[in-house]
Write an enzyme that holds these catalytic residues in place. Sequence first.
Site, short mmCIF file in Angstrom:
data_model
loop_
_atom_site.label_atom_id
_atom_site.label_comp_id
_atom_site.label_asym_id
_atom_site.label_seq_id
_atom_site.Cartn_x
_atom_site.Cartn_y
_atom_site.Cartn_z
N ASP A 1 0.85 -1.18 0.00
CA ASP A 1 0.00 0.00 0.00
C ASP A 1 0.89 1.24 0.00
OD1 ASP A 1 -2.08 1.72 0.09
OD2 ASP A 1 -2.91 1.03 1.99
N ALA A 2 1.27 1.67 -1.19
CA ALA A 2 2.15 2.81 -1.35
C ALA A 2 1.51 3.95 -2.14
CB ALA A 2 3.46 2.39 -2.02
N LYS A 3 0.41 3.64 -2.84
CA LYS A 3 -0.37 4.64 -3.59
C LYS A 3 0.51 5.54 -4.45
CE LYS A 3 -4.16 4.68 -0.23
NZ LYS A 3 -3.56 3.82 0.82
N ARG A 4 1.39 4.93 -5.21
CA ARG A 4 2.29 5.69 -6.06
C ARG A 4 1.56 6.19 -7.31
NH1 ARG A 4 4.99 5.44 -1.73
NH2 ARG A 4 7.22 4.99 -1.75
#
Length: 281
Positions: free
Chosen positions: A97-100
Amino acid sequence: MTVLEPFGARLRRAMDERGPLCVGIDPHASLLAEWGLGDNVDGLERFSRTVVEAVADRVAVLKPQSAFFERFGSRGVAVLETTVREAREAGALVVMDAKRGDIGSTMAAYAEAFLHKDAPLFSDALTVSPYLGYGSLSPAVAMARESGAGLFVLALTSNPEGGEVQHAVRADGRTVGATVLGHLALENAGEEPLGSFGAVVGATLGDLSSYDLDMGGPVLAPGIGAQGATPADLPAVFGRAVRNVVPNVSRGVLRHGSDTVALRDASERFADEIRAALTSA
């Protein structure tokens, strides 16, 4: 580079065998304190290893939140690398879960960091933001296909601020969120038993019947537990797409503290409730 079986196929099998539960690994400062751990790298490592030991051999998906590791710098990222590796070795799929979200070579570098099979942080899937235009995700889509990984694209998020973008209506009459779902349907076209390109859709959003969530890929659904949604809500929110929903529970499991048996029992209770809700749908 060794190519894995496509993420969608691996996820479908894991959900069928272990149930569809995703447990978040969110070691924020207040939760470390509740566990009696220091807000430092040692506390971070103890927390993460405990969660992995408790549930990685029984849940379908673990989802570490990268930010809570990154805040400790390089030593925190090293803990994240270990967490990902040990979770995958225990049989769980890992969604980072890094939402890049970026463009061009920068997006390509993010893809290499998280989706290249030989990268230290290689994860089975990555959360990404499409709000620089869906096409900006092309490097991540390509890398995911090459390595057998997947993406979860922010589509209809549970935070109140998201609506001003996601429910905005385009010139063609579709909302931005519906446009994202349409792109994902194209990515997953013809993929069986499940496509590898999924959407993030909040379980707290209520009636979503105006959106076609059945886009051939998985739906990562945060909001179960502490945010107010329950497993029983899933059929009403997700409709015919409910069979492909991966409900995420973080605090609802993690609040049970550092006792591995308590964590395991909590995850199994949620998994049982989710199975019951989906069976009755």
